[in-house]
Design a protein around this motif. Structure first.
Motif, PDB file in Angstrom:
ATOM      1  N   ILE A 195       0.860  -1.192   0.000  1.00 43.96           N
ATOM      2  CA  ILE A 195       0.000   0.000   0.000  1.00 43.96           C
ATOM      3  C   ILE A 195       0.893   1.237   0.000  1.00 43.96           C
ATOM      4  CG2 ILE A 195      -1.815   1.248   1.231  1.00 43.96           C
ATOM      5  CD1 ILE A 195      -2.537  -1.485   2.559  1.00 43.96           C
ATOM      6  N   ARG A 196       0.609   2.163  -0.893  1.00 38.10           N
ATOM      7  CA  ARG A 196       1.441   3.364  -0.975  1.00 38.10           C
ATOM      8  C   ARG A 196       0.671   4.643  -0.643  1.00 38.10           C
ATOM      9  NH1 ARG A 196       4.328   0.015  -0.258  1.00 38.10           N
ATOM     10  NH2 ARG A 196       6.183  -0.668  -1.415  1.00 38.10           N
ATOM     11  N   TYR A 197      -0.647   4.592  -0.593  1.00 34.48           N
ATOM     12  CA  TYR A 197      -1.414   5.722  -0.042  1.00 34.48           C
ATOM     13  C   TYR A 197      -1.881   5.271   1.335  1.00 34.48           C
ATOM     14  CZ  TYR A 197      -4.646   9.659   0.370  1.00 34.48           C
ATOM     15  OH  TYR A 197      -5.295  10.789   0.791  1.00 34.48           O
ATOM     16  N   ILE A 198      -1.286   5.860   2.369  1.00 33.27           N
ATOM     17  CA  ILE A 198      -1.565   5.451   3.744  1.00 33.27           C
ATOM     18  C   ILE A 198      -2.079   6.665   4.504  1.00 33.27           C
ATOM     19  CG2 ILE A 198      -0.611   4.418   5.836  1.00 33.27           C
ATOM     20  CD1 ILE A 198       1.609   3.210   4.050  1.00 33.27           C
ATOM     21  N   GLY A 199      -3.328   6.575   4.948  1.00 32.86           N
ATOM     22  CA  GLY A 199      -3.933   7.709   5.632  1.00 32.86           C
ATOM     23  C   GLY A 199      -4.803   7.273   6.773  1.00 32.86           C
ATOM     24  N   ARG A 200      -5.904   7.946   6.935  1.00 37.96           N
ATOM     25  CA  ARG A 200      -6.684   7.848   8.150  1.00 37.96           C
ATOM     26  C   ARG A 200      -8.159   8.088   7.935  1.00 37.96           C
ATOM     27  NH1 ARG A 200      -9.630  10.692   5.826  1.00 37.96           N
ATOM     28  NH2 ARG A 200      -9.786  12.904   6.160  1.00 37.96           N
ATOM     29  N   CYS A 201      -8.914   7.952   9.025  1.00 36.53           N
ATOM     30  CA  CYS A 201     -10.280   8.447   9.063  1.00 36.53           C
ATOM     31  C   CYS A 201     -10.556   8.887  10.501  1.00 36.53           C
ATOM     32  CB  CYS A 201     -11.262   7.388   8.562  1.00 36.53           C
ATOM     33  SG  CYS A 201     -12.809   8.127   7.928  1.00 36.53           S
ATOM     34  N   CYS A 202     -11.762   8.672  10.992  1.00 30.09           N
ATOM     35  CA  CYS A 202     -12.173   9.179  12.303  1.00 30.09           C
ATOM     36  C   CYS A 202     -11.204   8.765  13.416  1.00 30.09           C
ATOM     37  CB  CYS A 202     -13.566   8.667  12.644  1.00 30.09           C
ATOM     38  SG  CYS A 202     -14.824   9.088  11.433  1.00 30.09           S
ATOM     39  N   GLY A 203     -10.876   9.719  14.274  1.00 33.60           N
ATOM     40  CA  GLY A 203     -10.017   9.436  15.418  1.00 33.60           C
ATOM     41  C   GLY A 203      -8.537   9.614  15.167  1.00 33.60           C
ATOM     42  N   PHE A 204      -8.150   9.885  13.918  1.00 34.69           N
ATOM     43  CA  PHE A 204      -6.738  10.077  13.589  1.00 34.69           C
ATOM     44  C   PHE A 204      -6.345  11.528  13.851  1.00 34.69           C
ATOM     45  CE2 PHE A 204      -5.409   6.128  11.787  1.00 34.69           C
ATOM     46  CZ  PHE A 204      -4.055   6.255  11.500  1.00 34.69           C
ATOM     47  N   GLU A 205      -5.534  11.740  14.875  1.00 26.99           N
ATOM     48  CA  GLU A 205      -5.075  13.072  15.237  1.00 26.99           C
ATOM     49  C   GLU A 205      -3.760  13.388  14.522  1.00 26.99           C
ATOM     50  OE1 GLU A 205      -6.730  15.220  17.129  1.00 26.99           O
ATOM     51  OE2 GLU A 205      -8.388  13.828  17.497  1.00 26.99           O
ATOM     52  N   PRO A 206      -3.321  14.654  14.566  1.00 27.20           N
ATOM     53  CA  PRO A 206      -2.058  15.000  13.903  1.00 27.20           C
ATOM     54  C   PRO A 206      -0.871  14.151  14.366  1.00 27.20           C
ATOM     55  CG  PRO A 206      -3.293  16.993  14.353  1.00 27.20           C
ATOM     56  CD  PRO A 206      -4.052  15.872  14.997  1.00 27.20           C
ATOM     57  N   TYR A 207      -0.818  13.789  15.654  1.00 24.95           N
ATOM     58  CA  TYR A 207       0.325  12.988  16.096  1.00 24.95           C
ATOM     59  C   TYR A 207       0.296  11.587  15.496  1.00 24.95           C
ATOM     60  CZ  TYR A 207      -2.567  10.597  19.680  1.00 24.95           C
ATOM     61  OH  TYR A 207      -3.511   9.843  20.344  1.00 24.95           O
ATOM     62  N   HIS A 208      -0.885  11.094  15.126  1.00 26.20           N
ATOM     63  CA  HIS A 208      -0.966   9.819  14.417  1.00 26.20           C
ATOM     64  C   HIS A 208      -0.382   9.953  13.002  1.00 26.20           C
ATOM     65  CE1 HIS A 208      -4.484   8.770  17.245  1.00 26.20           C
ATOM     66  NE2 HIS A 208      -3.522   7.921  17.516  1.00 26.20           N
ATOM     67  N   ILE A 209      -0.691  11.051  12.340  1.00 31.68           N
ATOM     68  CA  ILE A 209      -0.133  11.287  11.009  1.00 31.68           C
ATOM     69  C   ILE A 209       1.378  11.415  11.093  1.00 31.68           C
ATOM     70  CG2 ILE A 209      -0.077  12.887   9.045  1.00 31.68           C
ATOM     71  CD1 ILE A 209      -2.664  11.228   9.290  1.00 31.68           C
ATOM     72  N   ARG A 210       1.862  12.111  12.120  1.00 36.79           N
ATOM     73  CA  ARG A 210       3.320  12.218  12.313  1.00 36.79           C
ATOM     74  C   ARG A 210       3.945  10.832  12.483  1.00 36.79           C
ATOM     75  NH1 ARG A 210       5.028  15.407  17.510  1.00 36.79           N
ATOM     76  NH2 ARG A 210       4.180  13.492  18.430  1.00 36.79           N
ATOM     77  N   ALA A 211       3.235   9.929  13.173  1.00 32.87           N
ATOM     78  CA  ALA A 211       3.755   8.573  13.370  1.00 32.87           C
ATOM     79  C   ALA A 211       3.929   7.854  12.038  1.00 32.87           C
ATOM     80  CB  ALA A 211       2.813   7.788  14.285  1.00 32.87           C
ATOM     81  N   ILE A 212       2.958   8.014  11.122  1.00 35.95           N
ATOM     82  CA  ILE A 212       3.092   7.423   9.790  1.00 35.95           C
ATOM     83  C   ILE A 212       4.307   8.013   9.081  1.00 35.95           C
ATOM     84  CG2 ILE A 212       2.044   7.196   7.503  1.00 35.95           C
ATOM     85  CD1 ILE A 212      -0.696   7.282   8.834  1.00 35.95           C
ATOM     86  N   ALA A 213       4.407   9.345   9.114  1.00 37.96           N
ATOM     87  CA  ALA A 213       5.494  10.029   8.413  1.00 37.96           C
ATOM     88  C   ALA A 213       6.858   9.649   8.991  1.00 37.96           C
ATOM     89  CB  ALA A 213       5.288  11.538   8.491  1.00 37.96           C
ATOM     90  N   GLU A 214       6.941   9.485  10.302  1.00 40.34           N
ATOM     91  CA  GLU A 214       8.215   9.114  10.902  1.00 40.34           C
ATOM     92  C   GLU A 214       8.587   7.663  10.595  1.00 40.34           C
ATOM     93  OE1 GLU A 214       8.481  12.233  14.656  1.00 40.34           O
ATOM     94  OE2 GLU A 214       7.947  10.136  15.066  1.00 40.34           O
ATOM     95  N   GLU A 215       7.613   6.764  10.654  1.00 39.24           N
ATOM     96  CA  GLU A 215       7.902   5.365  10.355  1.00 39.24           C
ATOM     97  C   GLU A 215       8.388   5.191   8.922  1.00 39.24           C
ATOM     98  OE1 GLU A 215       8.471   1.368  10.554  1.00 39.24           O
ATOM     99  OE2 GLU A 215       8.100   2.729  12.238  1.00 39.24           O
ATOM    100  N   LEU A 216       7.819   5.956   8.011  1.00 41.04           N
ATOM    101  CA  LEU A 216       8.160   5.809   6.595  1.00 41.04           C
ATOM    102  C   LEU A 216       9.137   6.876   6.112  1.00 41.04           C
ATOM    103  CD1 LEU A 216       4.643   4.817   5.253  1.00 41.04           C
ATOM    104  CD2 LEU A 216       6.556   3.321   5.840  1.00 41.04           C
ATOM    105  N   ALA A 217       9.779   7.570   7.046  1.00 43.01           N
ATOM    106  CA  ALA A 217      10.772   8.577   6.670  1.00 43.01           C
ATOM    107  C   ALA A 217      11.921   7.991   5.854  1.00 43.01           C
ATOM    108  CB  ALA A 217      11.305   9.277   7.923  1.00 43.01           C
TER     109      ALA A 217
END
Length: 299
Positions: free
Chosen positions: A220-242
């Motif tokens: 999967i190359r488009y990885i995102g979110r829906c309800c309950g996903f806060e900015p720090y969750h998005i940062r976690a995705i970005a950091e893991e895949l940095a």
């Protein structure tokens, strides 16, 4: 690793995905803005766009700073039809939408609110993916209703269905920010604690790093979110895949990887937590000794 906003060249989403680039989606709007006092639960209409545009803009800024490549418009439940049915739980309806939208000539992504059991008419995830691609979708996947692990199970079934049919498409996952192992076919809306008692189910940032890595390993190359996903969750995705993206988001300036900033704490037992192994293997208690770990569904 450099902290940056990402590659400078402007490319459309298919150019990014075709090149193997990881696209990080944005986060939760309805539930997050309801908690902040800008959206009323129930019909979940997005009048905050008109009444409180600065609040919506601020949330977009926070997701962008956390590492999102994509900013989606806050228009969910903005039509009478959507308010009545909250589209798409049925493959047939999603196919109709794809057939209409492909006339625009724009890259088309189609995601469904389904779990491993498929849509409300019994169409399996694999069959849903095949039907959407044959209708014209270039990107297919799931969004909302189910948590990270359940959503990835569904994505695996979609991928297997496409492979069996000899079809290719980019994959997109937008999980809830809540754990939902006890959900039925309808997802988290059938839980008795929906929508005002979901906090004990919130995924940790480390849960989301695991979700991001598993999603990436699944192709999967488009990885995102829906309800309950806060900015720090998005940062976690970005950091893991940095490592794959080649940069860290601006919000990582204030966040040590895997708790490394705890090295500066005055308490030695807290300094001892400044390591990946500690947080990766932690089983966080809820602090609610009389609460069950799973729910009995209302529907």
């Amino acid at each position: 690793m450099a902290h940056a906003g990402g590659p400078g060249a402007r490319k459309d989403i298919l150019e990014r995905l075709d090149s193997g680039e990881v696209v990080v989606g944005d986060g939760s709007f309805l539930i997050t803005l309801e908690k902040r006092g800008y959206v009323k639960a129930g019909l979940w209409t997005p009048e905050a766009v008109v009444d409180h545009p600065d609040a919506v803009r601020q949330l977009h800024i926070e997701f962008l700073r956390a590492g999102s490549n994509v900013m989606q418009t806050f228009t969910f439940a903005a039509s009478e039809d959507n308010m009545e049915s909250k589209y798409f739980e049925h493959a047939e309806e999603a196919i109709w939408a794809v057939e209409v939208l492909k006339e625009s000539g724009k890259p088309l992504a189609a995601t469904m609110c389904i779990g491993p059991d498929g849509d409300m008419c019994g169409v399996t995830p694999g069959e849903c993916a095949v039907k959407l691609v044959k209708a014209g979708a270039a990107i297919v996947g799931v969004n909302c209703r189910f948590g990270p692990s359940t959503s990835l199970k569904t994505m695996r079934l979609m991928k297997e269905g496409l492979q069996a049919a000899g079809l290719k498409a980019h994959l997109m996952v937008q999980s809830l920010g809540f754990h939902t192992p006890d959900c039925g076919k309808g997802g988290f809306v059938d839980l008795p604690e929906y929508p005002f008692g979901l906090e004990p189910r919130v995924a940790t940032r480390w849960d989301i790093q695991k979700y991001a890595r598993e999603a990436y390993n699944l192709g999967i190359r488009y990885i995102g979110r829906c309800c309950g996903f806060e900015p720090y969750h998005i940062r976690a995705i970005a950091e893991e895949l940095a490592p794959e993206r080649g940069f860290l988001p601006p919000a990582s300036d204030k966040h040590g990887s895997w708790g490394s900033s705890l090295n500066m704490h005055t308490k030695p037992w807290i300094r001892a937590r400044a390591r990946r192994e500690y947080w990766e293997n932690l089983l966080p208690p809820s602090g609610r000794p009389f609460c069950p770990s799973l729910s009995q569904l209302d529907a």
